[in-house]
Scaffold this motif. Structure first.
Motif, PDB file in Angstrom:
ATOM      1  N   PRO A  62      -2.113   6.188  -3.530  1.00 33.39           N
ATOM      2  CA  PRO A  62      -0.534   5.386  -3.276  1.00 33.39           C
ATOM      3  C   PRO A  62       1.214   6.198  -3.646  1.00 33.39           C
ATOM      4  O   PRO A  62       1.098   6.520  -3.994  1.00 33.39           O
ATOM      5  CB  PRO A  62      -0.768   4.490  -4.357  1.00 33.39           C
ATOM      6  N   GLY A  63       1.683   5.762  -2.055  1.00 33.83           N
ATOM      7  CA  GLY A  63       2.831   6.524  -1.864  1.00 33.83           C
ATOM      8  C   GLY A  63       3.203   6.556  -0.939  1.00 33.83           C
ATOM      9  O   GLY A  63       2.554   5.731   0.108  1.00 33.83           O
ATOM     10  N   THR A 123       6.503   5.780   0.740  1.00 34.54           N
ATOM     11  CA  THR A 123       7.331   4.742   0.595  1.00 34.54           C
ATOM     12  C   THR A 123       7.586   4.209  -0.219  1.00 34.54           C
ATOM     13  O   THR A 123       6.784   3.906  -0.760  1.00 34.54           O
ATOM     14  CB  THR A 123       7.828   4.536   2.130  1.00 34.54           C
ATOM     15  N   ARG A 124       8.862   3.264  -0.738  1.00 36.11           N
ATOM     16  CA  ARG A 124       8.970   3.021  -1.816  1.00 36.11           C
ATOM     17  C   ARG A 124       8.094   1.063  -1.594  1.00 36.11           C
ATOM     18  O   ARG A 124       7.256   1.196  -2.078  1.00 36.11           O
ATOM     19  CB  ARG A 124      10.148   2.642  -2.027  1.00 36.11           C
ATOM     20  N   ALA A 139       4.333   2.034  -1.631  1.00 35.01           N
ATOM     21  CA  ALA A 139       4.095   1.859  -3.566  1.00 35.01           C
ATOM     22  C   ALA A 139       3.638   0.820  -3.503  1.00 35.01           C
ATOM     23  O   ALA A 139       3.206   0.610  -4.145  1.00 35.01           O
ATOM     24  CB  ALA A 139       4.643   2.818  -3.610  1.00 35.01           C
ATOM     25  N   GLN A 140       4.835   0.280  -3.572  1.00 37.67           N
ATOM     26  CA  GLN A 140       4.897  -1.245  -3.600  1.00 37.67           C
ATOM     27  C   GLN A 140       3.271  -1.954  -2.790  1.00 37.67           C
ATOM     28  O   GLN A 140       2.945  -3.308  -3.984  1.00 37.67           O
ATOM     29  CB  GLN A 140       6.240  -2.194  -3.403  1.00 37.67           C
ATOM     30  N   HIS A 156       0.895  -1.324  -2.828  1.00 42.99           N
ATOM     31  CA  HIS A 156      -0.236  -0.550  -3.109  1.00 42.99           C
ATOM     32  C   HIS A 156      -0.538  -0.866  -4.668  1.00 42.99           C
ATOM     33  O   HIS A 156      -1.693  -1.126  -5.022  1.00 42.99           O
ATOM     34  CB  HIS A 156      -0.295   0.749  -3.334  1.00 42.99           C
ATOM     35  N   ALA A 170      -0.046  -0.781   4.273  1.00 46.91           N
ATOM     36  CA  ALA A 170       1.281   0.236   3.174  1.00 46.91           C
ATOM     37  C   ALA A 170       0.684   2.014   3.629  1.00 46.91           C
ATOM     38  O   ALA A 170       1.733   2.232   4.603  1.00 46.91           O
ATOM     39  CB  ALA A 170       0.265   0.521   1.518  1.00 46.91           C
ATOM     40  N   ASN A 199       4.492   3.261   6.066  1.00 41.64           N
ATOM     41  CA  ASN A 199       5.060   4.495   5.700  1.00 41.64           C
ATOM     42  C   ASN A 199       4.950   4.927   6.916  1.00 41.64           C
ATOM     43  O   ASN A 199       5.526   5.476   7.485  1.00 41.64           O
ATOM     44  CB  ASN A 199       3.198   5.796   5.443  1.00 41.64           C
ATOM     45  N   ASP A 211       0.954   8.604   5.786  1.00 42.70           N
ATOM     46  CA  ASP A 211       0.025   8.441   4.063  1.00 42.70           C
ATOM     47  C   ASP A 211       0.191   9.732   3.926  1.00 42.70           C
ATOM     48  O   ASP A 211      -0.005  10.866   3.738  1.00 42.70           O
ATOM     49  CB  ASP A 211      -1.626   8.642   4.638  1.00 42.70           C
TER      50      ASP A 211
END
Length: 188
Positions: free
Chosen positions: A112-113, A115-116, A119-120, A122, A163, A167, A174
């Motif tokens: 998970p991660g 960009t913000r 991540a959100q 996820h 997600a 990205n 990813d």
């Protein structure tokens, strides 16, 4: 569907019980209330995701999903009612196919991660999985229509895909899990 809230603080829950949409009262830790809470949390996290800069099509589908999740919570609050339809599950299946078609095939797990926004997405994915587990537990005790459980299952899949889409929309990729990391400190 039910009465509109005109008074938020009623003090009727002070004894550890809460009301269902059909007028019934149950303990606040009742499996039905737990499932409603998980769905509400997923919807709230989508609200946070909507605060981010998003492609217009993703924004529109997330708003649509928020309305579906409200229907789903309503159905859980009204035992013996059907508010979430198979068509809403099929809509998620269509979005899954559409957005996954343009993504590169995964050769590794992703973290998970990125960009913000990704991540959100996820976070929404993991809360949707928790909501699914809560509905499975509820289904062992009471009758639950299959569409709500199927919906959150598909929602978690869609959020994983989104997600990855988010990205890429921001020019990133990813975040890949690295097999065999030995615990060394980065840069050493």
């Amino acid at each position: 569907m039910g009465n509109r809230l005109s008074k938020i603080t009623t003090r009727t829950g002070d004894g550890g019980k809460t009301g269902l949409g059909d007028g019934g009262r149950v303990d606040k830790d009742n499996l039905r209330i737990v499932a409603i809470g998980e769905v509400d949390e997923a919807n709230s996290h989508i609200g946070v995701l909507l605060c981010e800069a998003l492609p217009a099509d993703v924004r529109a589908l997330l708003i649509d999903i928020q309305h579906d999740l409200f229907d789903l919570g309503g159905e859980l609050s009204l035992p013996r009612e059907t508010l979430l339809k198979d068509a809403q599950v099929a809509k998620l299946d269509g979005w899954i196919a559409r957005y996954n078609a343009d993504l590169p095939r995964l050769a590794e797990f992703i973290l998970p991660g990125g960009t913000r926004a990704a991540a959100q997405a996820h976070i929404v994915r993991t809360v949707a999985r928790r909501a699914e587990r809560a509905m499975v537990a509820l289904g062992k005790e009471e009758t639950v229509n299959p569409a709500p459980r199927q919906y959150v299952n598909r929602l978690s899949d869609l959020m994983f895909i989104l997600a990855r889409v988010l990205n890429r929309a921001d020019g990133g990729t990813d975040v890949l899990w690295q097999r065999g990391r030995d615990g060394e400190t980065p840069g050493e």
